[in-house]
Write a protein that holds these residues in place. Structure first.
Motif, PDB file in Angstrom:
ATOM      1  N   THR A  36       0.976  -1.955  -0.112  1.00 35.07           N
ATOM      2  CA  THR A  36       0.263   0.190   0.217  1.00 35.07           C
ATOM      3  C   THR A  36       1.330   0.707   0.128  1.00 35.07           C
ATOM      4  O   THR A  36       0.506   2.366  -1.022  1.00 35.07           O
ATOM      5  CB  THR A  36      -0.208  -0.112   1.120  1.00 35.07           C
ATOM      6  OG1 THR A  36      -1.801  -0.805   0.475  1.00 35.07           O
ATOM      7  CG2 THR A  36      -1.946   0.997   1.042  1.00 35.07           C
ATOM      8  N   ASP A  46      -5.156   7.082   6.146  1.00 29.76           N
ATOM      9  CA  ASP A  46      -5.873   7.114   5.191  1.00 29.76           C
ATOM     10  C   ASP A  46      -4.990   5.693   4.811  1.00 29.76           C
ATOM     11  O   ASP A  46      -5.594   4.505   4.177  1.00 29.76           O
ATOM     12  CB  ASP A  46      -4.675   8.014   4.235  1.00 29.76           C
ATOM     13  CG  ASP A  46      -5.367   9.341   4.359  1.00 29.76           C
ATOM     14  OD1 ASP A  46      -6.409   9.521   4.812  1.00 29.76           O
ATOM     15  OD2 ASP A  46      -4.471  10.511   4.028  1.00 29.76           O
ATOM     16  N   GLN A  50      -7.216   2.874   3.746  1.00 27.27           N
ATOM     17  CA  GLN A  50      -6.718   1.298   2.764  1.00 27.27           C
ATOM     18  C   GLN A  50      -7.018   0.039   2.241  1.00 27.27           C
ATOM     19  O   GLN A  50      -6.564  -1.092   2.006  1.00 27.27           O
ATOM     20  CB  GLN A  50      -5.175   2.012   1.935  1.00 27.27           C
ATOM     21  CG  GLN A  50      -6.115   2.847   1.164  1.00 27.27           C
ATOM     22  CD  GLN A  50      -4.522   4.441  -0.310  1.00 27.27           C
ATOM     23  OE1 GLN A  50      -4.470   3.645  -0.605  1.00 27.27           O
ATOM     24  NE2 GLN A  50      -4.862   5.573   0.001  1.00 27.27           N
TER      25      GLN A  50
END
Length: 123
Positions: A36, A46, A50
């Motif tokens: 990621t 964030d 994800q």
């Protein structure tokens, strides 16, 4: 690394060093975090957004371990509230090609592995 160097490294400590590193990067969350972050620098929230299913505690622990091992860099900005960002280090970036190769191997071999598991269960 030559085959000779590889053999000496494993025999030198019984493979403990290699096992410890593989245990760290091959756990359930570490490779997901690393891949990621390959997309770029991210803030904690964030990153958590994800990676579905990861708890705040597990993300915190895994990021700390990856930072300690030099795969992830943590940058704190002196703002109110403090802003913290995570990014891959050069060592972390070097993990992407072997991780993708391993993922590709897994995808390629899913049918064989599933067939083997089904045969095993039917015995």
């Amino acid at each position: 690394m030559s085959q000779y160097e590889h053999t000496c490294l494993i025999r030198g400590d019984g493979g403990r060093t290699i096992r410890a590193i593989l245990d760290r990067i091959c756990n359930k969350w570490a490779l997901l975090i690393v891949t990621t972050l390959d997309q770029g620098t991210l803030r904690f929230t964030d990153l958590q957004r994800q990676i579905p299913g990861i708890s705040q505690r597990m993300l915190t622990l895994t990021l700390r371990n990856l930072e300690r091992d030099g795969l992830v860099a943590r940058t704190v900005y002196a703002e109110v509230p403090p802003r913290v960002e995570y990014a891959l280090t050069p060592t972390g970036k070097s993990l992407i090609p072997p991780a993708l190769a391993l993922a590709g191997w897994a995808i390629e071999n899913i049918p064989h592995i599933e067939a083997s598991r089904a045969a095993y269960r039917s015995r």
